[in-house]
Design a protein around this motif. Sequence first.
Motif, PDB file in Angstrom:
ATOM      1  N   THR A  36       0.850  -1.183   0.000  1.00  0.00           N
ATOM      2  CA  THR A  36       0.000   0.000   0.000  1.00  0.00           C
ATOM      3  C   THR A  36       0.891   1.240   0.000  1.00  0.00           C
ATOM      4  OG1 THR A  36      -1.894   1.074   1.060  1.00  0.00           O
ATOM      5  CG2 THR A  36      -0.184   0.175   2.512  1.00  0.00           C
ATOM      6  N   TYR A  37       0.262   2.401  -0.047  1.00  0.00           N
ATOM      7  CA  TYR A  37       1.009   3.651  -0.158  1.00  0.00           C
ATOM      8  C   TYR A  37       0.430   4.681   0.797  1.00  0.00           C
ATOM      9  CZ  TYR A  37       2.577   1.741  -4.651  1.00  0.00           C
ATOM     10  OH  TYR A  37       3.099   0.948  -5.634  1.00  0.00           O
ATOM     11  N   THR A  38       1.285   5.550   1.258  1.00  0.00           N
ATOM     12  CA  THR A  38       0.832   6.748   1.949  1.00  0.00           C
ATOM     13  C   THR A  38       1.201   7.936   1.075  1.00  0.00           C
ATOM     14  OG1 THR A  38       2.917   6.888   3.165  1.00  0.00           O
ATOM     15  CG2 THR A  38       1.073   5.764   4.249  1.00  0.00           C
ATOM     16  N   VAL A  39       0.509   9.033   1.270  1.00  0.00           N
ATOM     17  CA  VAL A  39       0.729  10.194   0.424  1.00  0.00           C
ATOM     18  C   VAL A  39       0.843  11.454   1.262  1.00  0.00           C
ATOM     19  CG1 VAL A  39      -1.754  10.594   0.080  1.00  0.00           C
ATOM     20  CG2 VAL A  39      -0.109  11.485  -1.592  1.00  0.00           C
ATOM     21  N   VAL A  40       1.770  12.294   0.871  1.00  0.00           N
ATOM     22  CA  VAL A  40       1.808  13.669   1.360  1.00  0.00           C
ATOM     23  C   VAL A  40       1.281  14.512   0.210  1.00  0.00           C
ATOM     24  CG1 VAL A  40       3.239  15.558   2.175  1.00  0.00           C
ATOM     25  CG2 VAL A  40       3.794  13.205   2.841  1.00  0.00           C
ATOM     26  N   PRO A  41       0.032  14.975   0.321  1.00  0.00           N
ATOM     27  CA  PRO A  41      -0.558  15.716  -0.803  1.00  0.00           C
ATOM     28  C   PRO A  41       0.225  16.980  -1.130  1.00  0.00           C
ATOM     29  CG  PRO A  41      -2.236  15.067   0.796  1.00  0.00           C
ATOM     30  CD  PRO A  41      -0.908  14.829   1.439  1.00  0.00           C
ATOM     31  N   GLY A  42       0.253  17.305  -2.422  1.00  0.00           N
ATOM     32  CA  GLY A  42       0.942  18.519  -2.851  1.00  0.00           C
ATOM     33  C   GLY A  42       0.257  19.750  -2.310  1.00  0.00           C
ATOM     34  N   THR A  43       0.859  20.391  -1.315  1.00  0.00           N
ATOM     35  CA  THR A  43       0.226  21.494  -0.593  1.00  0.00           C
ATOM     36  C   THR A  43       1.089  22.734  -0.647  1.00  0.00           C
ATOM     37  OG1 THR A  43      -0.775  19.891   0.930  1.00  0.00           O
ATOM     38  CG2 THR A  43      -0.769  22.192   1.625  1.00  0.00           C
ATOM     39  N   SER A  44       0.464  23.850  -0.920  1.00  0.00           N
ATOM     40  CA  SER A  44       1.185  25.116  -0.960  1.00  0.00           C
ATOM     41  C   SER A  44       1.689  25.479   0.434  1.00  0.00           C
ATOM     42  CB  SER A  44       0.268  26.220  -1.483  1.00  0.00           C
ATOM     43  OG  SER A  44       0.855  27.485  -1.275  1.00  0.00           O
ATOM     44  N   ASN A  45       2.940  25.891   0.513  1.00  0.00           N
ATOM     45  CA  ASN A  45       3.480  26.345   1.800  1.00  0.00           C
ATOM     46  C   ASN A  45       3.487  27.865   1.885  1.00  0.00           C
ATOM     47  OD1 ASN A  45       5.491  26.990   0.017  1.00  0.00           O
ATOM     48  ND2 ASN A  45       6.968  25.473   0.772  1.00  0.00           N
ATOM     49  N   ALA A  46       2.833  28.483   0.913  1.00  0.00           N
ATOM     50  CA  ALA A  46       2.722  29.941   0.913  1.00  0.00           C
ATOM     51  C   ALA A  46       1.376  30.344   1.505  1.00  0.00           C
ATOM     52  CB  ALA A  46       2.851  30.472  -0.512  1.00  0.00           C
ATOM     53  N   THR A  47       1.165  31.633   1.631  1.00  0.00           N
ATOM     54  CA  THR A  47      -0.098  32.136   2.169  1.00  0.00           C
ATOM     55  C   THR A  47      -1.110  32.374   1.051  1.00  0.00           C
ATOM     56  OG1 THR A  47       0.781  34.373   2.078  1.00  0.00           O
ATOM     57  CG2 THR A  47       0.987  33.192   4.166  1.00  0.00           C
ATOM     58  N   CYS A  48      -0.772  31.913  -0.142  1.00  0.00           N
ATOM     59  CA  CYS A  48      -1.653  32.005  -1.301  1.00  0.00           C
ATOM     60  C   CYS A  48      -2.048  33.430  -1.660  1.00  0.00           C
ATOM     61  CB  CYS A  48      -2.918  31.161  -1.099  1.00  0.00           C
ATOM     62  SG  CYS A  48      -2.550  29.433  -0.746  1.00  0.00           S
ATOM     63  N   PRO A  49      -1.131  34.376  -1.692  1.00  0.00           N
ATOM     64  CA  PRO A  49      -1.514  35.698  -2.208  1.00  0.00           C
ATOM     65  C   PRO A  49      -1.894  35.558  -3.677  1.00  0.00           C
ATOM     66  CG  PRO A  49       0.859  35.522  -2.060  1.00  0.00           C
ATOM     67  CD  PRO A  49       0.304  34.299  -1.399  1.00  0.00           C
ATOM     68  N   ASN A  50      -2.809  36.353  -4.108  1.00  0.00           N
ATOM     69  CA  ASN A  50      -3.331  36.200  -5.460  1.00  0.00           C
ATOM     70  C   ASN A  50      -2.323  36.615  -6.529  1.00  0.00           C
ATOM     71  OD1 ASN A  50      -5.780  35.008  -6.141  1.00  0.00           O
ATOM     72  ND2 ASN A  50      -6.436  36.857  -7.209  1.00  0.00           N
ATOM     73  N   THR A  51      -1.152  37.069  -6.121  1.00  0.00           N
ATOM     74  CA  THR A  51      -0.130  37.459  -7.090  1.00  0.00           C
ATOM     75  C   THR A  51       0.899  36.355  -7.318  1.00  0.00           C
ATOM     76  OG1 THR A  51       1.130  38.469  -5.291  1.00  0.00           O
ATOM     77  CG2 THR A  51      -0.351  39.908  -6.553  1.00  0.00           C
ATOM     78  N   THR A  52       0.747  35.225  -6.633  1.00  0.00           N
ATOM     79  CA  THR A  52       1.677  34.107  -6.779  1.00  0.00           C
ATOM     80  C   THR A  52       1.095  33.064  -7.722  1.00  0.00           C
ATOM     81  OG1 THR A  52       2.534  34.425  -4.536  1.00  0.00           O
ATOM     82  CG2 THR A  52       2.918  32.280  -5.567  1.00  0.00           C
ATOM     83  N   ASP A  53       1.826  32.761  -8.787  1.00  0.00           N
ATOM     84  CA  ASP A  53       1.358  31.761  -9.749  1.00  0.00           C
ATOM     85  C   ASP A  53       1.741  30.374  -9.248  1.00  0.00           C
ATOM     86  OD1 ASP A  53       0.611  30.224 -11.870  1.00  0.00           O
ATOM     87  OD2 ASP A  53       1.736  31.322 -13.379  1.00  0.00           O
ATOM     88  N   MET A  54       0.736  29.590  -8.868  1.00  0.00           N
ATOM     89  CA  MET A  54       0.967  28.244  -8.351  1.00  0.00           C
ATOM     90  C   MET A  54       1.133  27.211  -9.469  1.00  0.00           C
ATOM     91  SD  MET A  54       0.691  28.514  -4.977  1.00  0.00           S
ATOM     92  CE  MET A  54       0.141  29.765  -3.812  1.00  0.00           C
TER      93      MET A  54
END
Length: 357
Positions: free
Chosen positions: A17-35
């Motif tokens: 089986t597998y465990t996953v660390v989901p791809g998560t932004s470590n930023a505060t998600c300002p709308n000026t950052t292109d994810m």
Amino acid sequence: AAQPYLNKWTPSADKKTYTVVPGTSNATCPNTTDMFPIKIKDVSAQFKVEYFMSYKIVTNVKDTKKYVLVQRGCEADPAVIGHIAAITGVTAQYTIPLSAVSLASSSYFPVFQYMGELPAIRLYMTAVMYSDNGCMHKQAADKHTLLNPAAKGFTLNHEGGKYISKKTGEADVAHPALDALNIEAHFNGFAGWGVSENKIVLISDTVEESFYAVGEWSEYIAAFFNQEAKVTGLADMALKRSQVESNGIKKRFGALGIQKKVLIVDGYFNGSRWYPDGWQLPPCKKDGVCGSATTKCGAERWCEIVKSAGAEPMNMNLPANWTADPYTPGGKVGGTHAQLIAFAKDADAIIIKSAAE
């Protein structure tokens, strides 16, 4: 350079089986950052992907479904919430990359494998693993991917966050093992495969008239996993290879003055829920016009392959009694063996595109 946020899969010690660390932004998600630094560009297939700083809008143009995909870690950001609230006609919203999905067709296993996201397939919506994919057979044997547990005659439904098998006149059957999977989305080739409409990601690749456009739907799937970099250009590479092969084949047959006649058929003989029993001859385009009442010719991409091999698809010139649209459920009575033989006698080769006995 900025990179997309991806799932990180780790196999268990016993490799079952597998465990996953989901791809998560470590930023505060300002709308000026292109994810999403890597983007899907214009495609010929019937979908489109629009990119914004911290979310995407994926539209299935054929079936008018619109999905908003929000980068994980940004779903609670007030600015993101405000922008999404202004979007109209949304079918469903998902937090991406997805990490637990179900599939209704094994046709998409190669796409998930190429992306490195096979472990994300936690449920396969049939009772048997219809595939020669060894990795998926192992995931099913190890119970990392579960198969549809509904007994024969029952349909598997998803209601109120719970999976339930239903059959008229029978008691409902609960499936807590499926509930524990926390499935985020169901990737289906058509709506209504036993799951709630707001959890279906509809894939409409089968309506395309070229295998090139069918291949582009891999990019549609990739958008839900931030895996655009893995699949971009796959359809182009396949097209280039096929063109080289086609030119060589046509040159050889042309020098010999040979053009084979090829007939493409479908056959259903077991009371299919979708098509009438009997032989069916899917139409191909002739002079740019489809031989049926549908906008898209059901077998056009198969005809394309026949032509690329220097042959003539007989499906461009079907007899009058075969021109009704066989892809409309109940729309046509299938042909008999005798009827097929009468028309197919001049064929050099017959391709049985799909059949159920």
